[in-house]
Write a protein that holds these residues in place. Structure first.
Motif, mmCIF file in Angstrom:
data_model
loop_
_atom_site.group_PDB
_atom_site.id
_atom_site.type_symbol
_atom_site.label_atom_id
_atom_site.label_comp_id
_atom_site.label_asym_id
_atom_site.label_seq_id
_atom_site.Cartn_x
_atom_site.Cartn_y
_atom_site.Cartn_z
ATOM 1 N N GLU A 488 0.876 -1.178 0.000
ATOM 2 C CA GLU A 488 0.000 0.000 0.000
ATOM 3 C C GLU A 488 0.906 1.217 0.000
ATOM 4 O OE1 GLU A 488 -2.839 0.505 3.191
ATOM 5 O OE2 GLU A 488 -3.623 2.353 2.299
ATOM 6 N N ASN A 547 -4.192 5.165 -2.316
ATOM 7 C CA ASN A 547 -5.398 5.729 -1.691
ATOM 8 C C ASN A 547 -5.869 6.928 -2.500
ATOM 9 O OD1 ASN A 547 -5.660 4.327 1.113
ATOM 10 N ND2 ASN A 547 -3.479 4.764 0.849
ATOM 11 N N GLU A 579 -7.687 2.275 -3.624
ATOM 12 C CA GLU A 579 -8.400 2.204 -2.346
ATOM 13 C C GLU A 579 -9.306 3.424 -2.193
ATOM 14 O OE1 GLU A 579 -6.175 1.496 1.184
ATOM 15 O OE2 GLU A 579 -5.148 -0.273 0.373
ATOM 16 N N ASP A 609 -11.643 0.722 1.701
ATOM 17 C CA ASP A 609 -10.737 0.945 2.835
ATOM 18 C C ASP A 609 -11.519 1.192 4.129
ATOM 19 O OD1 ASP A 609 -8.337 1.266 4.057
ATOM 20 O OD2 ASP A 609 -7.735 3.058 2.938
ATOM 21 N N LYS A 630 -11.207 -3.997 3.119
ATOM 22 C CA LYS A 630 -10.164 -3.884 4.139
ATOM 23 C C LYS A 630 -10.822 -3.618 5.491
ATOM 24 C CE LYS A 630 -6.172 -2.151 3.069
ATOM 25 N NZ LYS A 630 -5.124 -1.123 2.783
ATOM 26 N N GLU A 666 -6.451 -4.815 8.375
ATOM 27 C CA GLU A 666 -5.504 -3.700 8.553
ATOM 28 C C GLU A 666 -4.993 -3.686 9.985
ATOM 29 O OE1 GLU A 666 -8.279 -0.367 7.413
ATOM 30 O OE2 GLU A 666 -6.577 0.146 6.137
#
Ligand code: C2E
Ligand code: MG
Ligand code: MG
Length: 708
Positions: A488, A547, A579, A609, A630, A666
């Motif tokens: 990520e 992201n 994400e 996310d 996630k 996560e």
């Protein structure tokens, strides 16, 4: 209107009616002497015809006549046009009270008995004429008055102060919407006054009666058909010639239109036309008054400054119309919550003095007066946040909205409007910076935080151009094998003076200021370039997740940006994952679906996310093309100790798998968490247990080994 013959040239006209010609002659002579012109008729029929043709002012009518007697002639005469006001003097030979009575019943004004005093007859005629004129004048001015009252929407009423009797005009009944019988008491008269005010109005009138005072009252009434009117009721005491009170004479007036116009002017000047809340001008006025009062009574009060979180986003993506509808709904809720009695109970204060205003845009203010301690205000603020933060269904969209609140307290945070405003505002910014959807009191330290916010916004402009941003990479691990299967990309800002700034401190600001667009573009480009470099260096292709902030995602031309960034990187490798957070989905627009579909068309993956922290519903997972879920760090964190977290994680995994999604945990920090996640069937994970986010070089070294 009746035409009167007052101005007939040559004096007034008299009609003498008698079957005896000699009497007619004598009467004629004596009337002529008194200045009359004279017509003669020998019976009732002729008299009526002459009257119709000449409209005399005075008729001398003999009672006993062969064809039609004087009584019948008089009755018929009264019905003719102009007959109402003519003066009729009945000449009767029968000097008894019965025929005199009959004469008056038939409509005569006066009578003379035979034998006639010829000298007096002429004078009597003149006198009658004068009395008739006065009567006509009175009648005329009465009907004019009635007409005028009608035009002015006036009705009158009176109370005889000696007898205590009430009466009113029919117009009054119409005005007050009283359709049943005419009121005979004050209570009847006040029956249409709205219930809450009836007693007050009654008490005022009673007082006027008792103390002989004039009154002027203003109140609403409800008519039988349900319409509401506004009535101005004024009354004056009239005294008789000895100076004692005789009559309370009142006038009611329909002032509904006036009231409405007044109301409109007031609304325009002091209320926000969209939401109906007080506007800035009214709020300032109240604030000044509250300050004065609080100073006098040594009281504290609070000013809350509310700003809807990311309202701009909704306005920009869905348009002003939707934005306006949302503002209206939020305003209504705000008002309801502040005015409700349990808020008053919480505060232990009179909430009736509180003011809710819209300053403009998505900014609202609330004045909470006479508070004992700030904790009470905190409760109200927390409640507002809870009540306002919700999903608002508008025009087929489901809009999620949260609010940030800044609070300043009088007198410690400021003693004048400007200081209270400024400080509540800066507290509000602090609330935004600390993650939004929260409240914050103003403190001196918060000012510094606000200042920093501005400096960050200012410095951000430069940061991208001068390469101050870097991407760190955190490995994503396949739980079963502990192999690195992805990374990520997480942004870091290496500020020349402030050092390394984590994204939590500037992403929200960039979103509000719009700079996020450039950041998103930079992140996608940099991640793709990095991917390319690693590949050139001979490392195995690896999936990189970036992201993308939800702010105006669909209007950012993000698809083109991604296409450009991917460049020569073969799309079939599916190396890039995007994400997004739940709030992007909740914008729920066609464009968002379009954008996500565009990403899918590029054969990229989409990850949801921080799952579980927003208002996600199953629908989102089925409607939108999401590949990965996630699970938010907050659930993983307590999974081994909090049974509730475990239940949620189990549910997410089961649900996600049944929809064919990949599940990533996560924030795995401990071996226990790792073991549990693996056992629960979670596919992948990331966290400090495996590796913190690291610079690209370090990550490349990790890739060589690929197992953590
Ligand atoms: P996120 O996307 O949920 O990223 C995960 C965050 O959790 C990262 O924080 C990461 O360092 C942290 N983290 C990872 N493992 C652990 C762990 O085991 N324990 C704990 N306590 N934390 C862990 P970071 O890098 O500070 O990023 C914070 C958030 O900022 C991100 O949350 C993401 O929403 C946002 N962000 C980061 N980079 C970008 C970016 O390039 N663009 C955008 N728009 N937002 C970004
Ligand atoms: Mg993320
Ligand atoms: Mg996350």
């Amino acid at each position: 209107m009746t035409i009167l013959n007052d101005t007939r040239p040559g004096g007034s006209l008299a009609l003498v009616v008698d079957d005896d010609p000699s009497l007619r002659l004598y009467m004629g002579v004596s009337l002529k002497k008194a200045g009359f012109e004279v017509l003669e008729a020998d019976g009732g029929e002729t008299a009526l015809a002459l009257f119709a043709a000449h409209r005399p002012d005075l008729v001398l009518l003999d009672v006993v006549m062969p064809d039609m007697d004087g009584f019948d002639t008089c009755k018929a005469l009264r019905k003719l046009p102009g007959g109402r006001y003519v003066q009729v003097l009945m000449v009767t030979g029968l000097d008894d009270s019965e025929s005199i009575e009959r004469a008056f019943d038939a409509g005569a004004n006066d009578f003379v008995s035979k034998p006639i005093n010829w000298t007096v007859l002429g004078h009597k005629g003149r006198y009658l004429l004068r009395a008739g004129r006065a009567f006509r004048e009175l009648d005329r001015s009465r009907s004019r008055l009635a007409k005028t009252q009608e035009l002015a929407r006036l009705g009158n009423w009176q109370i005889d102060l000696l007898k205590g009797e009430f009466s009113c005009s029919s117009k009054t009944c119409r005005l007050l919407g009283i359709t049943s019988q005419r009121p005979e008491t004050i209570d009847d008269f006040l029956q249409s006054v709205i219930a809450g005010q009836r007693d007050t109005v009654k008490a005022e009138i009673d007082r006027a009666v008792q103390h002989h005072q004039d009154i002027s009252l203003n109140y609403p009434v409800i008519l039988d058909d349900g319409t509401q009117k506004h009535i101005l009721n004024q009354a004056e005491v009239l005294f008789n010639e000895h100076g004692s009170p005789e009559l309370l004479l009142g006038v009611v007036q329909d002032v509904t239109q006036l009231k409405r116009a007044e109301e409109e002017i007031r609304l325009l000047a002091f209320y926000d036309s969209l939401t109906g809340l007080a506007n800035r001008a009214l709020f300032l006025d109240r604030l000044e008054k509250t300050i004065a009062g609080a100073q006098r009574n040594q009281q504290k009060f609070a000013m809350l400054f509310l700003d809807l979180d990311q309202f701009k986003l909704i306005n920009d993506t869905l348009g002003h119309h939707i934005g306006d509808l949302l503002l209206k709904k939020v305003a209504a809720r705000l008002k309801r919550n502040i005015r409700s009695t349990d808020t008053a109970a919480i505060l232990g204060t009179r909430m009736s003095d509180s003011v809710v205003a819209r300053l403009g845009g998505d900014e609202f203010t609330v004045l909470l007066t006479d508070i004992e301690k700030p904790e009470a205000v905190a409760k109200v603020a927390a409640r507002l946040i809870r009540e306002l933060s919700d999903i608002y269904p508008i025009d087929g969209h489901e809009l999620s909205m949260t609010t940030s609140i800044g609070i300043s307290i009088f007198p410690e945070d400021g003693e004048d409007p400007a200081a209270l405003f400024k400080n509540a505002d800066s507290a509000m910014y602090h609330a935004k910076n600390s993650g939004r959807n929260r409240y914050q009191f103003y403190k001196e330290s918060l000012n510094r935080a606000a200042l920093e916010r501005f400096s960050i916004e200012r410095d951000l402009k430069r940061a991208l151009a001068t390469d101050e941003m870097v991407l760190f990479y955190q490995p994503q691990i396949e739980l079963a094998s502990r192999r690195i299967v992805g990374a990520e990309a997480l942004i870091r800002w290496v500020h020349p003076n402030k050092g390394m700034i984590p994204p939590d401190r500037f992403i929200a600001i960039a979103e509000e200021s719009g700079q996020i667009i450039d950041i998103n573009r930079w992140v996608v480009q940099t991640a793709c370039r990095q991917m390319q470099q690693w590949r050139t260096a001979g490392l195995a292709p690896i999936r990189i997740a970036v992201n993308l902030s939800g702010y105006r995602l669909s209007s950012q031309d993000i698809i083109q940006t991604i296409k450009d960034a991917l460049g020569s990187v073969a799309a079939e490798n599916q190396v890039l994952e995007i994400e997004i957070t739940e709030n992007v989905l909740m914008q729920d627009t066609k464009e968002t679906i379009g954008t996500l579909q565009g990403i899918k068309d590029l054969k990229l993956r989409i990850a949801l996310d921080d799952f579980g922290t927003g208002y996600s519903s199953l629908r989102y997972l089925t409607t939108f093309p999401v590949d990965t879920i996630k699970i938010d760090r907050s659930f993983v964190m307590g999974c081994t100790t909090e049974p509730k977290n475990l239940v949620i994680i189990r549910a997410i995994i089961a649900m996600g798998h049944s929809l064919g999604k990949r599940i990533v945990a996560e924030g795995i920090e401990t071996e226990e968490q790792y073991a549990l996640m693996k056992e629960l069937g979670c596919d992948e994970g990331q966290g400090y247990l495996f590796k913190h986010p690291v610079p690209a070089d370090t990550f490349a070294e990790l890739l060589v080994n690929a197992v953590l």
